[in-house]
Design an enzyme around this catalytic site. Structure first.
Site, short mmCIF file in Angstrom:
data_model
loop_
_atom_site.label_atom_id
_atom_site.label_comp_id
_atom_site.label_asym_id
_atom_site.label_seq_id
_atom_site.Cartn_x
_atom_site.Cartn_y
_atom_site.Cartn_z
N HIS A 87 0.95 5.21 1.25
CA HIS A 87 0.35 6.23 2.11
C HIS A 87 0.33 7.55 1.34
CE1 HIS A 87 0.72 4.00 6.02
NE2 HIS A 87 1.66 3.36 5.33
N HIS A 91 0.85 -1.20 0.00
CA HIS A 91 0.00 0.00 0.00
C HIS A 91 0.88 1.24 0.00
CE1 HIS A 91 0.83 -1.26 4.13
NE2 HIS A 91 0.85 0.03 4.44
P1 5GP Z 1 2.18 0.30 7.31
O1 5GP Z 1 2.85 0.56 8.63
O2 5GP Z 1 1.98 -1.19 7.07
O3 5GP Z 1 2.87 0.97 6.16
O4 5GP Z 1 0.77 1.00 7.40
C1 5GP Z 1 -0.42 0.32 7.68
C2 5GP Z 1 -1.49 1.35 7.85
O5 5GP Z 1 -2.73 0.71 7.79
C3 5GP Z 1 -1.43 2.12 9.17
O6 5GP Z 1 -1.30 3.51 8.92
C4 5GP Z 1 -2.74 1.76 9.85
O7 5GP Z 1 -3.30 2.84 10.57
C5 5GP Z 1 -3.61 1.33 8.69
N1 5GP Z 1 -4.62 0.34 9.04
C6 5GP Z 1 -4.41 -0.80 9.75
N2 5GP Z 1 -5.57 -1.49 9.86
C7 5GP Z 1 -6.51 -0.78 9.19
C8 5GP Z 1 -7.90 -0.99 8.97
O8 5GP Z 1 -8.50 -1.96 9.39
N3 5GP Z 1 -8.56 -0.04 8.23
C9 5GP Z 1 -7.90 1.07 7.74
N4 5GP Z 1 -8.65 1.93 7.04
N5 5GP Z 1 -6.60 1.28 7.96
C10 5GP Z 1 -5.91 0.38 8.67
#
Ligand code: 5GP
Ligand code: ZN
Length: 138
Positions: free
Chosen positions: A103, A101
């Protein structure tokens, strides 16, 4: 991986709720549940890949397209000073959800986020050695 256990695969199939702001055949954009700034959005390809190391490149153009469309919409919708695109790969880089993903982080004056600090430039020989090592692994 069994994608039924992937939180983002479940968001893609609408098995769990989210605030979707963009969707096409190949990717989806929805609000981050724990936004780092107002309007923090995630752009996710509709294929289960862990991160950049195994990303299905057929989705590249669609992801770039989605990032641009959503970034433009956020810029119009909110009083942003800029947009930061961030993508974490591996737990050591802060990745928590192992479905790739991007951001989309709207930036505001005084939002408290700091750009990383510049460090001293290494010696030429060190930089050349690092470059050679990467090139030999392409
Ligand atoms: P990472 O640290 O993997 O790059 O970011 C994961 C992101 O996914 C985090 O910013 C977290 O807040 C978001 N996230 C985790 N679980 C969920 C969810 O169930 N729904 C949404 N909309 N975001 C999520
Ligand atoms: Zn997934």
């Amino acid at each position: 991986m069994n994608t039924t256990h992937c939180i983002f695969c479940n968001i893609i199939t609408k098995s769990i709720p989210s605030y979707i702001v963009y969707e096409d055949d190949m990717c989806i954009g929805f609000l981050d549940i724990a936004p780092i700034t107002k309007g923090h959005t995630l752009l996710v390809p509709k294929v289960h890949c862990s991160n950049i190391l195994d990303f299905d490149l057929h989705y590249s153009e669609s992801v770039m397209h989605g990032l641009q469309i959503v970034s433009n919409a956020i810029t119009k919708a909110l009083s942003v000073e800029g947009i930061q695109i961030l993508q974490n790969n591996g737990s050591g880089a802060g990745q928590m959800v192992f479905h790739i993903h991007w951001h989309i982080i709207p930036r505001y004056a005084d939002d408290g986020l700091n750009h990383w600090q510049g460090k001293a430039t290494p010696h030429k020989a060190e930089l050349q050695g690092i470059a050679d090592s990467i090139i030999s692994n392409l």
